[in-house]
Design an enzyme around this catalytic site. Structure first.
Site, PDB file in Angstrom:
ATOM      1  N   ASP A  41       0.855  -1.183   0.000  1.00  0.00           N
ATOM      2  CA  ASP A  41       0.000   0.000   0.000  1.00  0.00           C
ATOM      3  C   ASP A  41       0.897   1.242   0.000  1.00  0.00           C
ATOM      4  O   ASP A  41       1.661   1.454   0.940  1.00  0.00           O
ATOM      5  CB  ASP A  41      -0.893  -0.044   1.244  1.00  0.00           C
ATOM      6  N   THR A  75      -0.470   4.763  -4.675  1.00  0.00           N
ATOM      7  CA  THR A  75       0.778   4.559  -5.415  1.00  0.00           C
ATOM      8  C   THR A  75       0.736   5.330  -6.733  1.00  0.00           C
ATOM      9  O   THR A  75       1.690   6.006  -7.102  1.00  0.00           O
ATOM     10  CB  THR A  75       0.985   3.058  -5.708  1.00  0.00           C
TER      11      THR A  75
END
Length: 507
Positions: A41, A75
């Protein structure tokens, strides 16, 4: 230039976690205990980095905001900002002024945003189609996480939990409990609230039509709580009197609590044996040490207030639920509240091999829940798999051709940066990205193309048929945050180190 390098280094770090075939990182803390976290994550990785480059901190901040705002795309937003800066650096070396680059980026971002708006689909009128959209979004979000093996199962759990919220984005009423043991497949959704506590001795194990008083009060026999207080007595009989007075005081407090007409008392703090005995005699279920998060959520879910004084029972709002009973999950006993006042409430119980697996599963599920709750509010949906980036890049390219002057270089650079996301998704899957992206570009020049990268077959696939969808809100947030962050770092020409702030009295 230092500001560019720092930001690009951060983007390169999380780049490998992007997409369904992205890899995980092990984060090892340098503090005591050397805690280990395994995650892919983006926000979690960046939050735990030790960074001394100021520009890199800007990227960490945008990923945090993305996580708080929409939950997913943490991301992508960092990678896109990093690619924009990489392109901008080339332009700066070509002697194009940063302000010209920023103006070009602004035009390009607006053009890309409009392209997304035109292509977004909305199925809010048709509830079956909308549910399948939500399922697709959840499966797409989960496919790049640890839950990708059982993504249909968990997507179903997440969609059920979010649809119970009926449009609210308050995640408080969805509780996620982690219990080591079993496999991820053993996780389940429970309609009600589960408190991770045991029922005390000699107390009713099951209560129907419960009236619950949720409290945060000291139920240890009221000791003389002044630090270092001394009581001098001249005989043991006096000590006994003091004890008797304390017991009497406790008994009165318990009588006041029983006077509320309740059959379940849940306290944030300890309940000593004596008051527990009194509650058991009155047939009241007393639960002690319900941790603060548990108690706040319980108050919210059962519709009760957290009380700390009990003098006027009429002003205290009690919580209600149909049945309170003890259940077993694995080896542990827990208390289960079903038929709670707040119909939206539910508990997702996660099972898994170890704490690390459970932590990562919780993060993945939390991302999916956040994205779904945002999508229920803003029902627009896009295809996934690099499709939105190619659509935006195509429009931005056309804008660059029409724009005179140096700005067109910046607009073209923006389009290249957008194409970097599908390129990285393909690279992470070990595919030939140059070949794939040129095929994709050709596909997108046909009308109404829904082509994207199909990482599983390793070629260009039809995103509509594969059911790969993303939430419009996530993509929009990625585009706008990344552009603004890149713009902010571009405006910097020098990093100045300041003296520490001096105290007023030392002047």
């Amino acid at each position: 230039m230092a500001s560019f390098i720092g930001a690009m280094a951060i983007a390169d770090l999380v780049k490998t976690t992007l997409g369904p075939k992205g890899m995980d990182k092990i984060l090892q803390s340098t503090g005591r205990g050397r805690n280990v976290t395994v995650t892919n994550d983006g926000a979690t990785i960046l939050k735990s980095l030790h960074i001394d480059n100021p520009a890199a901190k800007v990227l960490v901040d945008i990923s945090k905001v993305q996580d708080d705002e929409v939950g997913d795309g943490t991301t992508s937003v960092v990678v896109l900002a990093g690619e924009l800066l990489r392109e901008a650096e080339k332009l700066v070396n070509m002697k194009i002024h940063p302000m010209t680059i920023i103006a070009g980026f602004r035009m390009a971002a607006e053009c890309a945003h409009n392209a997304l708006l035109l292509k977004a689909m909305d199925n809010k009128e048709d509830s079956d189609k909308f549910r399948s959209d939500l399922m697709n979004i959840a499966m797409t979000t989960l496919s790049s996480k640890i839950l990708s093996q059982d993504k249909e199962y968990f997507a179903d759990l997440a969609v059920d939990a979010v649809l119970r919220l009926k449009g609210s984005t308050n995640m408080e009423s969805i509780q996620i409990l982690k219990k080591p043991g079993g496999s991820l497949k053993d996780s389940f959704l429970d309609e009600g609230f589960i408190l991770d506590k045991k029922i005390g001795l000699g107390q009713p194990k099951r209560i129907e039509n419960a009236k619950i008083l949720v409290a945060n009060t000291a139920m240890d026999t009221d000791k003389v709580k002044i630090y270092g207080a001394r009581v001098r007595v001249d005989s043991m009989a006096k000590v006994a009197e003091i004890e008797a007075a304390e017991k009497q005081k406790m008994r009165e407090k318990v009588q006041k609590i029983i006077g509320h007409g309740i059959n379940c008392f849940i306290n944030r703090q300890l309940i000593y044996n004596f008051p527990e005995e009194l509650f058991a005699d009155a047939g009241i279920l007393a639960i002690e040490h319900a941790d603060f998060e548990g108690i706040e959520r319980l108050g919210l879910v059962t519709g009760g207030d957290i009380a700390s004084t009990f003098d006027n029972p009429e002003s205290v709002k009690l919580g209600h639920c149909k049945v309170i009973e003890e259940i077993m999950i694995g080896e542990d006993r827990l208390i289960h509240f079903s038929g709670v006042q707040m119909g939206q409430a539910c508990t997702i119980v996660l099972r898994g091999a170890s704490e690390h697996v459970l932590d990562e599963a919780e993060r993945s599920l939390h991302d999916a829940l956040c994205v779904l709750s945002q999508t229920v509010n803003d029902t627009r949906v896009l295809h996934g798999g690099g499709w939105p980036e190619m659509v935006m890049a195509k429009e931005v390219d056309e804008l660059a051709r029409k724009t005179p002057g140096k700005k067109s270089h910046a607009i073209e650079a923006f389009s290249r940066a957008l194409q970097a996301i599908p390129t990285i998704i393909a690279d992470n899957a070990g595919l030939d990205s140059a070949d794939l992206i040129s095929q994709l570009r050709a596909e997108h020049h046909k009308e109404q193309s829904t082509a994207g990268i199909d990482v599983i077959s390793g070629g260009v696939g039809d995103m509509k048929e594969l059911g790969i969808s993303e939430s419009f809100k996530v993509k929009q947030a990625v585009l706008l945050s990344a552009t603004e962050a890149a713009e902010m770092i571009l405006r910097v020409d020098e990093i100045v180190t300041c003296a520490p702030r001096r105290r007023e009295d030392m002047m």
